[in-house]
Design an enzyme around this catalytic site. Structure first.
Site, PDB file in Angstrom:
ATOM      1  N   LEU A  21     -11.939  12.057  -5.604  1.00 11.30           N
ATOM      2  CA  LEU A  21     -10.675  12.321  -4.916  1.00 11.30           C
ATOM      3  C   LEU A  21      -9.979  10.981  -4.729  1.00 11.30           C
ATOM      4  O   LEU A  21     -10.638   9.950  -4.529  1.00 11.30           O
ATOM      5  CB  LEU A  21     -10.917  12.962  -3.541  1.00 11.30           C
ATOM      6  N   ASP A  22      -8.653  10.994  -4.776  1.00 13.99           N
ATOM      7  CA  ASP A  22      -7.911   9.762  -4.507  1.00 13.99           C
ATOM      8  C   ASP A  22      -8.243   9.261  -3.104  1.00 13.99           C
ATOM      9  O   ASP A  22      -8.592  10.046  -2.207  1.00 13.99           O
ATOM     10  CB  ASP A  22      -6.406  10.015  -4.592  1.00 13.99           C
ATOM     11  N   ARG A  23      -8.080   7.973  -2.900  1.00 18.38           N
ATOM     12  CA  ARG A  23      -8.401   7.369  -1.608  1.00 18.38           C
ATOM     13  C   ARG A  23      -7.645   8.031  -0.454  1.00 18.38           C
ATOM     14  O   ARG A  23      -8.194   8.247   0.618  1.00 18.38           O
ATOM     15  CB  ARG A  23      -8.065   5.869  -1.657  1.00 18.38           C
ATOM     16  N   ARG A  26      -0.310  15.045  -8.000  1.00 12.10           N
ATOM     17  CA  ARG A  26       0.789  14.172  -7.607  1.00 12.10           C
ATOM     18  C   ARG A  26       1.842  14.050  -8.711  1.00 12.10           C
ATOM     19  O   ARG A  26       3.050  14.130  -8.460  1.00 12.10           O
ATOM     20  CB  ARG A  26       0.229  12.800  -7.219  1.00 12.10           C
TER      21      ARG A  26
END
Length: 306
Positions: free
Chosen positions: A134-136, A236
């Site tokens: 997962l993205d930060r 995104r």
């Protein structure tokens, strides 16, 4: 000389990746030099960096000078907080509700990430590895495998589309037109300053996301997103391609619109891995991570303006 007997948890790994873990403080270039020169042997024979280890292999590694271990121990309070966020655990895997702001792994200037913290906090486990990422800035369901075999099963499931991942996202602008699906080939790019971005490119990897609007206001729309693929920054980039970038996303979308949503108390990217359904060995595991309080507060403020 040091000798290692390869067990099930190491089986299937490339020899170069295995060595990089064992020889943590040895420069990567030196590790590959050892392989190319034949100083590393498997079952007494020379191997290529692409060789995949098998259970029962005997690995020989020559004496190597390792720099002093500068690994920093994760704070005890962070270990405790993450242990409290475990949503599911069985003999094969562990699912944790990852907090926003914590990277999944260390590197690029980060001393440690979630996986390093969890390995320290769960030192009783012989094996613990990320099954996906997962993205930060993204919060929510993150799966860790507790064995190499389990990792391979999870990876195959993600690759074949057997697992279902649902996200909650606040997108900028008022939604119209009903449910929407986006299918774009995505390509990673690295800018001159080292920043990595993802762009739509016919030569990239296929990616598919399905958007369903749950609620909508003039400033933003609350959506559920189901993804068929798991590419870097997929949701995104897909949301931005629809003209509705993810609220709080500092990489994609325009800053003026992002500024408007901060008036509703948003202080992070509004993207949350809400629900995960895994199909493993004829059993189904479903895990849900509730929307974090700071994101729920933003939704309630948007509702109250009506």
């Amino acid at each position: 000389m040091r000798y290692f007997d390869i067990g099930p948890n190491e089986s299937g790994q490339r020899i170069d990746n295995y060595l990089l873990k064992v020889l943590k403080n040895v420069p990567k270039s030196h590790v590959y030099r050892l392989l190319r020169s034949g100083q590393v042997r498997v079952n007494k024979g020379r191997i290529k960096p692409s060789y995949r280890l098998e259970t029962g292999d005997r690995l020989r590694i020559p004496p190597v000078h390792q720099a002093e271990n500068t690994e920093i121990r994760p704070p005890d309070d962070l270990c405790k907080r993450l242990l409290e966020r475990v949503l599911h655990e069985d003999e094969d895997l562990l699912v944790i509700d990852k907090p926003s702001g914590l990277a999944v792994h260390g590197g690029s200037g980060l001393k440690f990430g979630l996986i390093e913290v969890m390995r320290h906090a769960r030192s009783d486990l012989e094996y613990l590895e990320l099954a996906h990422r997962l993205d930060r800035a993204t919060s929510g369901c993150l799966v860790l495998a507790k064995s190499r075999e389990g990792l391979m099963v999870l990876h195959n499931g993600f690759r074949e589309g057997n697992h279902e991942k649902r996200y909650l996202a606040l997108l900028l602008g008022k939604w119209s037109g009903g449910d929407k699906s986006v299918s774009l080939a995505l390509q990673r790019q690295q800018l001159k300053d080292g920043e990595r971005i993802v762009v739509a490119d016919d030569e990239g990897k296929d990616s598919v996301s399905h958007f369903k609007c749950l609620e909508s206001w003039p400033q933003a729309s609350y959506t559920e997103v189901v993804i068929d693929t798991g590419r870097m920054h997929q949701i995104r980039v897909h949301a931005d391609s629809l003209g509705h970038p993810v609220a709080g996303d500092e990489k994609y979308g325009d800053r003026k619109s992002q500024k408007l949503i901060r008036e509703f108390g948003l202080r992070r990217m509004f993207l949350h891995a809400h629900n995960l359904k895994l199909q493993l060995n004829n059993r189904v595991i479903e895990v849900t991570a509730e929307l974090p309080a700071e994101l729920d507060l933003v939704i309630n403020k948007l509702r109250k303006q009506e």
